[in-house]
Design an enzyme around this catalytic site. Structure first.
Site, PDB file in Angstrom:
ATOM      1  N   GLY A 164     -14.157  65.810 -41.228  1.00 43.76           N
ATOM      2  CA  GLY A 164     -13.053  66.148 -40.394  1.00 43.76           C
ATOM      3  C   GLY A 164     -13.260  67.056 -40.044  1.00 43.76           C
ATOM      4  O   GLY A 164     -12.420  68.216 -39.068  1.00 43.76           O
ATOM      5  N   LEU A 203     -24.338  71.431 -27.608  1.00 38.13           N
ATOM      6  CA  LEU A 203     -24.527  70.937 -26.749  1.00 38.13           C
ATOM      7  C   LEU A 203     -22.406  71.676 -25.779  1.00 38.13           C
ATOM      8  O   LEU A 203     -21.959  71.793 -26.215  1.00 38.13           O
ATOM      9  CB  LEU A 203     -24.588  69.731 -26.175  1.00 38.13           C
ATOM     10  CG  LEU A 203     -25.226  68.439 -26.815  1.00 38.13           C
ATOM     11  CD1 LEU A 203     -24.956  67.986 -27.185  1.00 38.13           C
ATOM     12  CD2 LEU A 203     -26.630  69.515 -26.252  1.00 38.13           C
ATOM     13  N   HIS A 235     -12.264  68.991 -32.966  1.00 43.24           N
ATOM     14  CA  HIS A 235     -12.953  68.366 -33.378  1.00 43.24           C
ATOM     15  C   HIS A 235     -12.449  67.186 -33.964  1.00 43.24           C
ATOM     16  O   HIS A 235     -12.429  65.720 -34.376  1.00 43.24           O
ATOM     17  CB  HIS A 235     -14.089  68.308 -34.532  1.00 43.24           C
ATOM     18  CG  HIS A 235     -14.831  69.634 -33.550  1.00 43.24           C
ATOM     19  ND1 HIS A 235     -15.745  69.622 -32.491  1.00 43.24           N
ATOM     20  CD2 HIS A 235     -15.015  71.216 -34.508  1.00 43.24           C
ATOM     21  CE1 HIS A 235     -15.964  71.380 -32.779  1.00 43.24           C
ATOM     22  NE2 HIS A 235     -15.733  71.895 -33.757  1.00 43.24           N
ATOM     23  N   LYS A 237      -9.422  63.880 -32.956  1.00 42.86           N
ATOM     24  CA  LYS A 237      -9.101  63.053 -32.018  1.00 42.86           C
ATOM     25  C   LYS A 237      -7.835  62.627 -31.776  1.00 42.86           C
ATOM     26  O   LYS A 237      -7.330  62.617 -32.574  1.00 42.86           O
ATOM     27  CB  LYS A 237     -10.187  61.469 -32.224  1.00 42.86           C
ATOM     28  CG  LYS A 237     -11.450  61.533 -31.996  1.00 42.86           C
ATOM     29  CD  LYS A 237     -12.491  60.278 -32.621  1.00 42.86           C
ATOM     30  CE  LYS A 237     -14.000  60.466 -33.581  1.00 42.86           C
ATOM     31  NZ  LYS A 237     -14.224  59.689 -34.214  1.00 42.86           N
ATOM     32  N   GLU A 275     -21.902  57.383 -34.200  1.00 43.43           N
ATOM     33  CA  GLU A 275     -21.591  58.423 -32.835  1.00 43.43           C
ATOM     34  C   GLU A 275     -22.034  59.395 -32.312  1.00 43.43           C
ATOM     35  O   GLU A 275     -23.387  60.281 -32.482  1.00 43.43           O
ATOM     36  CB  GLU A 275     -20.554  59.506 -34.191  1.00 43.43           C
ATOM     37  CG  GLU A 275     -18.914  58.817 -34.473  1.00 43.43           C
ATOM     38  CD  GLU A 275     -18.049  59.779 -35.330  1.00 43.43           C
ATOM     39  OE1 GLU A 275     -16.588  59.232 -35.449  1.00 43.43           O
ATOM     40  OE2 GLU A 275     -18.344  60.620 -35.087  1.00 43.43           O
ATOM     41  N   ASN A 289     -19.482  56.545 -39.183  1.00 39.11           N
ATOM     42  CA  ASN A 289     -18.702  56.255 -40.117  1.00 39.11           C
ATOM     43  C   ASN A 289     -19.376  55.360 -40.413  1.00 39.11           C
ATOM     44  O   ASN A 289     -19.330  54.178 -40.098  1.00 39.11           O
ATOM     45  CB  ASN A 289     -17.884  56.977 -39.631  1.00 39.11           C
ATOM     46  CG  ASN A 289     -17.691  57.944 -39.559  1.00 39.11           C
ATOM     47  OD1 ASN A 289     -16.817  58.444 -37.831  1.00 39.11           O
ATOM     48  ND2 ASN A 289     -17.787  58.732 -39.996  1.00 39.11           N
ATOM     49  N   ARG A 291     -16.948  53.058 -42.085  1.00 37.60           N
ATOM     50  CA  ARG A 291     -15.622  52.099 -42.386  1.00 37.60           C
ATOM     51  C   ARG A 291     -14.849  52.095 -41.503  1.00 37.60           C
ATOM     52  O   ARG A 291     -15.536  52.186 -39.440  1.00 37.60           O
ATOM     53  CB  ARG A 291     -14.850  52.851 -43.477  1.00 37.60           C
ATOM     54  CG  ARG A 291     -15.054  54.776 -42.186  1.00 37.60           C
ATOM     55  CD  ARG A 291     -13.573  55.682 -43.138  1.00 37.60           C
ATOM     56  NE  ARG A 291     -14.038  56.888 -41.857  1.00 37.60           N
ATOM     57  CZ  ARG A 291     -13.711  58.105 -40.896  1.00 37.60           C
ATOM     58  NH1 ARG A 291     -12.978  56.728 -39.960  1.00 37.60           N
ATOM     59  NH2 ARG A 291     -13.953  58.758 -40.523  1.00 37.60           N
ATOM     60  N   VAL A 294      -9.863  54.903 -36.899  1.00 36.99           N
ATOM     61  CA  VAL A 294      -8.686  54.722 -37.122  1.00 36.99           C
ATOM     62  C   VAL A 294      -8.809  54.130 -35.286  1.00 36.99           C
ATOM     63  O   VAL A 294      -7.684  53.378 -34.872  1.00 36.99           O
ATOM     64  CB  VAL A 294      -8.269  56.970 -36.401  1.00 36.99           C
ATOM     65  CG1 VAL A 294      -6.301  56.680 -35.862  1.00 36.99           C
ATOM     66  CG2 VAL A 294      -8.395  57.325 -37.963  1.00 36.99           C
TER      67      VAL A 294
END
Ligand code: ADP
Length: 448
Positions: A164, A203, A235, A237, A275, A289, A291, A294
């Protein structure tokens, strides 16, 4: 196939899972806190069980109550959704020990990917490119200074147990390093009970690009292309697209092939997302992730594949029915997260919805548990709905998004709708020309 599935979640994602189950002829059990007795996920499920008082720690995170709800109702499997217990390896183990199927990967894979240091090491070994940084945890300040000098400033200190966006600190120059290290460590300790941190090159203008994968128990792994989730605040989305305006077909195929090969080697099962940050043509792994995410609907819109249905099928031991060549990308899709928040300060705005109207028409999907008169409780996260649109190309998708946002009415609370109405008219967004810091820079110029 399962006859009955318990959905260990609430809100729009509980509805999403309920929909997949219904279409598969599976009966559903909802669980809820006392604050959610009137919630739509409870109304739409076949059965429901109250599992505790409003705080999530006593209800949606209450493992004994959830297991008991399965035993009382005879549910054979649990779908955890996202958040709550979805990435809790111990929960997946307890579920298994009770003879119930966890709809997700093995507890071992959840545990491995939840430890970001171990995850980075594991994916590196199977050929996934990672961000330059420390080899494992940074234990001493002198070691940190040495590595930072080697990779070059700015550097990012990240919590191994992070999630998160918490426990991340940037050091722009050598004199910032010690403070960044100690704050990241203490934040990580407070948030996750684990102060292990690692270091990465920070970055400057990357995009966040993630690859959706699906794997069955027969060793088949498919990728469903990428999502671009570069528009973020703190951070988190805010807006997601499939495909990425920054990737060409060759790059998509290249990263898809790397990821599927890697996960075949790991022996992964279920849905997952790898990711990456993407800068100047290079991909750098940041996390996996284990799972449903969203933003999974944008992938569903361009592939026509029901990701939740496939999660349930592979968990039940069925093979994936398609091959990589059957995964065909068609058009473009964008999702906006409609949060119950002030659109510019992002202060949560729970309360009663006095007027509600969802947009419709060709290529429009609105995933939400809202209804007229619904009271958004203050106890949970502020995601109130997801507006997802699809178009033949990105331009059509943007025009459709613009008109859908103008149709959507959520009265009585503050929402992020006005922010999206502004964003959809921004030239950079129109051109797909943005990176992970774009939105914060924009908000500092145009926000309240
Ligand atoms: P979390 O698990 O807390 O979400 P991630 O590792 O997925 O943490 O990173 C979340 C976001 O933080 C990324 O999408 C990106 O915006 C930013 N981020 C992470 N690593 C870097 C990095 N090395 N350089 C710049 N930004 C980063």
């Amino acid at each position: 196939m399962f006859e009955k599935v318990l959905i260990a979640n609430r809100g729009e994602i509980a509805l999403r899972i309920n929909r997949a189950c219904k279409e598969m002829g599976i009966s559903t059990v909802a669980v809820h806190s006392t604050a959610d007795a009137d919630a739509m996920h409870v109304r739409l499920a076949d059965e429901s069980v109250c599992i505790g008082p409003p705080p999530a720690s006593q209800s949606y995170l209450n493992i004994p109550q959830i297991i008991a709800a399965c035993e009382i109702t005879g549910a054979e499997a649990i779908h955890p959704g996202y958040g709550f217990l979805s990435e809790n390896a111990r929960f997946a183990e307890i579920v298994r020990e009770h003879g119930i199927t966890f709809i997700g990967p093995t507890p071992e894979h959840i545990r491995l990917m939840g430890d970001k240091i171990a995850a980075k090491q594991a994916v590196k070994e199977v050929g996934i490119p990672t961000v330059p940084g420390s080899d494992g945890a940074v234990t001493s300040d002198t070691e940190a200074a040495r590595i930072a000098n080697q990779i070059g400033y700015p550097v990012l200190i990240k919590a191994s147990a992070g999630g998160g966006g918490r426990g991340m600190k940037v050091a722009e120059k050598p004199s910032d390093l010690m403070l960044a290290l100690s704050t990241a460590r203490s934040e990580a300790k407070a948030a996750f009970g684990d102060d292990a941190v690692y270091m990465e090159k920070y970055l400057q203008k990357p995009r966040h690009i993630e690859v959706q994968i699906l794997a069955d128990s027969f060793g088949k792994v498919l990728h469903l292309g990428e999502r671009d989730c570069s528009l973020q605040r703190r951070h988190q989305k805010v807006w997601e697209e499939a495909g990425s305006p920054a990737l060409n077909t060759a790059q998509r195929e290249e990263i898809g092939a790397i990821v599927t090969k890697a996960l075949e080697k790991i022996g992964y099962l279920g849905a997952g997302t790898i990711e990456f940050l993407f800068e100047e043509g290079h991909f750098y792994f940041i996390e996996m992730n284990t799972r449903l995410q969203v933003e999974h609907p944008v992938t569903e819109m361009i592939t026509g594949i029901d990701i939740v249905r496939e999660q349930i099928r592979v968990a039940a031991g069925s093979p994936l029915e398609m091959d990589q060549r059957d995964v065909v990308f068609s058009g473009h899709s964008i999702e906006c997260r409609i949060n119950a928040e002030n659109p510019f300060t992002f202060q949560p705005s729970p309360g009663t919805i006095t007027t509600f109207h969802a947009p419709g028409g060709l290529g429009v999907r609105f995933d939400s548990a809202m209804y007229d008169g619904y009271r958004i409780p203050p106890y949970y996260d502020s995601l109130a709905g997801k507006l997802i649109v699809h178009g033949k190309n990105r331009n059509e998708c943007m025009m459709r998004l613009r008109r859908s946002l103008d149709e959507l009415v959520v009265g009585g609370i503050e929402t992020t709708i006005p922010l999206f109405q502004q964003l959809v008219r921004e030239p950079d967004i129109h051109n797909g020309d943005y990176h992970i810091h774009w939105l914060e820079q924009y908000l500092s110029k145009h926000g309240a």
